[in-house]
Enzyme design. Sequence first.
Site, mmCIF file in Angstrom:
data_model
loop_
_atom_site.group_PDB
_atom_site.id
_atom_site.type_symbol
_atom_site.label_atom_id
_atom_site.label_comp_id
_atom_site.label_asym_id
_atom_site.label_seq_id
_atom_site.Cartn_x
_atom_site.Cartn_y
_atom_site.Cartn_z
ATOM 1 N N ALA A 98 40.135 32.958 46.913
ATOM 2 C CA ALA A 98 40.468 31.769 47.709
ATOM 3 C C ALA A 98 39.638 31.740 48.995
ATOM 4 C CB ALA A 98 41.968 31.769 48.038
ATOM 5 N N GLN A 117 41.840 41.229 35.496
ATOM 6 C CA GLN A 117 41.233 41.672 34.240
ATOM 7 C C GLN A 117 41.068 40.544 33.231
ATOM 8 O OE1 GLN A 117 43.945 44.666 32.804
ATOM 9 N NE2 GLN A 117 43.237 46.219 34.248
ATOM 10 N N GLU A 141 46.520 34.223 25.772
ATOM 11 C CA GLU A 141 47.508 35.033 26.499
ATOM 12 C C GLU A 141 48.883 34.407 26.327
ATOM 13 O OE1 GLU A 141 46.621 36.567 30.351
ATOM 14 O OE2 GLU A 141 44.509 36.837 29.897
ATOM 15 N N ASP A 183 50.733 40.365 54.006
ATOM 16 C CA ASP A 183 50.569 40.101 55.450
ATOM 17 C C ASP A 183 50.597 38.609 55.787
ATOM 18 O OD1 ASP A 183 50.000 42.762 55.195
ATOM 19 O OD2 ASP A 183 48.117 42.707 56.301
ATOM 20 N N HIS A 192 54.940 42.561 35.842
ATOM 21 C CA HIS A 192 54.146 42.624 34.614
ATOM 22 C C HIS A 192 54.757 43.678 33.704
ATOM 23 C CE1 HIS A 192 50.806 42.654 31.875
ATOM 24 N NE2 HIS A 192 50.224 41.687 32.563
ATOM 25 N N ARG A 204 56.258 36.626 30.401
ATOM 26 C CA ARG A 204 56.188 37.957 31.016
ATOM 27 C C ARG A 204 57.529 38.517 31.448
ATOM 28 N NH1 ARG A 204 50.681 37.854 34.630
ATOM 29 N NH2 ARG A 204 49.385 38.001 32.776
ATOM 30 N N HIS A 222 53.709 42.507 40.159
ATOM 31 C CA HIS A 222 52.337 42.086 39.846
ATOM 32 C C HIS A 222 51.878 40.894 40.672
ATOM 33 C CE1 HIS A 222 48.796 41.685 37.406
ATOM 34 N NE2 HIS A 222 49.131 40.484 36.966
ATOM 35 N N GLU A 258 47.067 33.429 46.429
ATOM 36 C CA GLU A 258 48.385 34.021 46.148
ATOM 37 C C GLU A 258 49.336 33.956 47.344
ATOM 38 O OE1 GLU A 258 48.053 37.639 43.906
ATOM 39 O OE2 GLU A 258 50.196 38.078 44.098
ATOM 40 N N ARG A 271 54.741 32.384 36.800
ATOM 41 C CA ARG A 271 53.336 31.995 36.649
ATOM 42 C C ARG A 271 52.852 32.196 35.223
ATOM 43 N NH1 ARG A 271 48.240 35.156 37.133
ATOM 44 N NH2 ARG A 271 49.563 36.987 37.098
HETATM 45 C C1 FAD Z 1 45.492 44.313 38.316
HETATM 46 C C2 FAD Z 1 45.527 42.821 38.440
HETATM 47 C C3 FAD Z 1 45.092 42.030 37.388
HETATM 48 C C4 FAD Z 1 45.125 40.639 37.484
HETATM 49 N N1 FAD Z 1 44.634 39.894 36.444
HETATM 50 C C5 FAD Z 1 44.574 38.547 36.602
HETATM 51 C C6 FAD Z 1 43.945 37.739 35.599
HETATM 52 O O1 FAD Z 1 43.424 38.234 34.615
HETATM 53 N N2 FAD Z 1 43.922 36.396 35.794
HETATM 54 C C7 FAD Z 1 44.465 35.793 36.899
HETATM 55 O O2 FAD Z 1 44.408 34.570 37.026
HETATM 56 N N3 FAD Z 1 45.044 36.545 37.857
HETATM 57 C C8 FAD Z 1 45.097 37.899 37.741
HETATM 58 N N4 FAD Z 1 45.670 38.637 38.730
HETATM 59 C C9 FAD Z 1 46.155 37.956 39.943
HETATM 60 C C10 FAD Z 1 44.961 37.514 40.779
HETATM 61 O O3 FAD Z 1 43.999 38.546 40.767
HETATM 62 C C11 FAD Z 1 45.348 37.216 42.213
HETATM 63 O O4 FAD Z 1 46.477 36.401 42.269
HETATM 64 C C12 FAD Z 1 44.213 36.506 42.930
HETATM 65 O O5 FAD Z 1 43.016 37.225 42.757
HETATM 66 C C13 FAD Z 1 44.539 36.369 44.411
HETATM 67 O O6 FAD Z 1 43.405 35.909 45.082
HETATM 68 P P1 FAD Z 1 43.479 35.640 46.638
HETATM 69 O O7 FAD Z 1 42.139 35.182 47.057
HETATM 70 O O8 FAD Z 1 44.630 34.791 46.932
HETATM 71 O O9 FAD Z 1 43.822 37.076 47.277
HETATM 72 P P2 FAD Z 1 43.120 38.483 47.121
HETATM 73 O O10 FAD Z 1 42.097 38.476 46.079
HETATM 74 O O11 FAD Z 1 44.172 39.514 47.013
HETATM 75 O O12 FAD Z 1 42.412 38.663 48.543
HETATM 76 C C14 FAD Z 1 43.180 38.855 49.707
HETATM 77 C C15 FAD Z 1 42.273 39.279 50.827
HETATM 78 O O13 FAD Z 1 42.961 39.243 52.068
HETATM 79 C C16 FAD Z 1 42.688 40.420 52.817
HETATM 80 N N5 FAD Z 1 43.809 40.621 53.745
HETATM 81 C C17 FAD Z 1 45.121 40.773 53.455
HETATM 82 N N6 FAD Z 1 45.832 40.906 54.584
HETATM 83 C C18 FAD Z 1 44.968 40.834 55.619
HETATM 84 C C19 FAD Z 1 45.099 40.921 57.030
HETATM 85 N N7 FAD Z 1 46.286 41.107 57.612
HETATM 86 N N8 FAD Z 1 43.990 40.829 57.795
HETATM 87 C C20 FAD Z 1 42.772 40.647 57.225
HETATM 88 N N9 FAD Z 1 42.583 40.561 55.885
HETATM 89 C C21 FAD Z 1 43.668 40.652 55.101
HETATM 90 C C22 FAD Z 1 42.555 41.486 51.740
HETATM 91 O O14 FAD Z 1 41.895 42.622 52.236
HETATM 92 C C23 FAD Z 1 41.742 40.697 50.692
HETATM 93 O O15 FAD Z 1 40.392 40.658 51.039
HETATM 94 C C24 FAD Z 1 45.637 40.028 38.654
HETATM 95 C C25 FAD Z 1 46.073 40.814 39.712
HETATM 96 C C26 FAD Z 1 46.018 42.200 39.616
HETATM 97 C C27 FAD Z 1 46.484 43.029 40.770
#
Ligand code: FAD
Length: 529
Positions: free
Chosen positions: A16, A47, A114, A208, A229, A275, A335, A359, A370
């Site tokens: 995001a 994954q 899936e 956070d 999960h 799930r 998860h 997220e 979800r």
């Molecule tokens: C093992 C695993 C497998 C998954 N597989 C899938 C899949 O196959 N398909 C799917 O759609 N989803 C999957 N998901 C879910 C999906 O990966 C996440 O929901 C999505 O990537 C979230 O993206 P995001 O950009 O919101 O946050 P994130 O990718 O988690 O990024 C958050 C960022 O914020 C930073 N951050 C957090 N707090 C602070 C703070 N206080 N100050 C500064 N920086 C901060 C972190 O360091 C990180 O860089 C999976 C999740 C996991 C854990």
Amino acid sequence: MATDSTDFLIIGSGIAGLRAAIGLAGAGRVTILTKAEPSESNTGYAQGGIAAALGDDDSPALHAEDTIRAGDGLCDEAAVRVLVEQGVVYVRELLDWGMRVDRGADGQSALGREAAHSVRRVLHAGDATGREIGRVLWERVCSVSSVMTVQHALVTEVLVDQGAAVGARFFDEGGRRRDIRARAILLATGGAGQIFRETTNPLVATGDGVALGFHAGARLTDLEFVQFHPTALNRTDAPRFLISEALRGEGARLVNAGGEPFMTGYHPDGDLAPRDVVARSLVREVDRTGGAVFLTLAHLDAAYVQQRFPTIAEKCRQIGLDLARDPIPVGPAAHYIMGGVETDEWARTSLAGLFAAGEVACTGVHGANRLASNSLLEGLVFGARAAIAMQQTASAGRLKPDRRQIPFASPARVVPREMDEKGETDDKDDISAVRDLMWRAVGLFRGRDSLHDAVARLTQAYEAREARVRAAPSDGEAWRRFSLVTIARLIARAALRREESRGSHFRSDFPARDDEHWRFHAVDVRGAE
Ligand SMILES: Cc1cc2nc3c(=O)[nH]c(=O)nc-3n(C[C@H](O)[C@H](O)[C@H](O)COP(=O)(O)OP(=O)(O)OC[C@H]3O[C@@H](n4cnc5c(N)ncnc54)[C@H](O)[C@@H]3O)c2cc1C
């Protein structure tokens, strides 16, 4: 205290945050603050893949139907439409930007199956799709000079002035406190799995952004809905590594200790049931048989299994298991969090100047549960839309009619035994106690008494942590613990409040869905308790 300024501030470097940064690159100076290495995020660990209606037998309408069914009566349908329709556009853009995906013999993108998807619609890059998406986005971010990334920058507060977000306060890599001011601020801080003892999430996923939004006065929604999960690796000598649902999509089966498949006994969709159903069935099967539960792929082509799931196969190999041949012990783990900082379809929160995507946000697309592979898509689509909205005059999102603020009566106080016995200074045990409490009382099976007890303990811990950060604002570790207990308490309170079972939220004392009383999104705002 040093003060910096930028035009647009993005907190987080997952899908995001990075997609938003690319969208903002031409509009001014963009600063990304991220608390670890830029690649350390839930995105990097994803994954199975990213869902999009690209197949000949598919359409955004069908994708919406599946998403809404999984959401168990609580999806925001307008937001879902944006997700599935714009999802196709933004996923095609990722492919144009050079995302490498698995392809079939005809050269077309191979689409995986899936749970709860009615057709094959999951685009994947082996079993490391998130890493590949992160690579593509990060390379683009690095190619533009207007975007600056500050790593190891822990954001602890959103700065608010006259009812609008105007910046953030953070600890830099050297532990110094700094302020940064910006025209618009995006929370892209990802998930909160780490507040539970068992989780598939990496260490950075501590929720956070929810604490940041709450303390700034933004509305939060749907926090009781946490997805567990069913199939994380379950070995005491190894972390709870995720064994993707895509394996069951390719034919893997869940079996009990006697080697018998059991899922059809719990749900007509068997191994591909939603799930939450699979996760609870797994626990019930363990209780029924007294033995462990396994995932087996032994009936599938071994070469195909190794080639399709190389990362998971390697992880298994490291602990002496052959993914293609051995039964793999599995169990549930926290998860994904469906709730978060409430936003409209443009990532606007209820606080002017503050946006949220991915997220950490609650757009309402996931409802109470979800659909697999919709979260990378959500981060991509709403990260891109946040970038568009952040360039416009800051205005707050509006409360929709199916969002309700209900006052929360705090339970009577208790002495939080295992928390204060360990002592104030023992950081690790303090955090472990919260994670353990969340897993036991606010996990897959929830009930009034244990929730009530959890809320009382967490409220007491919250007040102590708040006093600590006020007394010692330069103590970064105190802020971390304050943040963790803030979100833990909010989730526990939300779970206690919702007296029904729906989607991922299961109350043993209210096991049925209750549309008459509970078909709405419950909102939390600071000061309204
Ligand atoms: C093992 C695993 C497998 C998954 N597989 C899938 C899949 O196959 N398909 C799917 O759609 N989803 C999957 N998901 C879910 C999906 O990966 C996440 O929901 C999505 O990537 C979230 O993206 P995001 O950009 O919101 O946050 P994130 O990718 O988690 O990024 C958050 C960022 O914020 C930073 N951050 C957090 N707090 C602070 C703070 N206080 N100050 C500064 N920086 C901060 C972190 O360091 C990180 O860089 C999976 C999740 C996991 C854990």
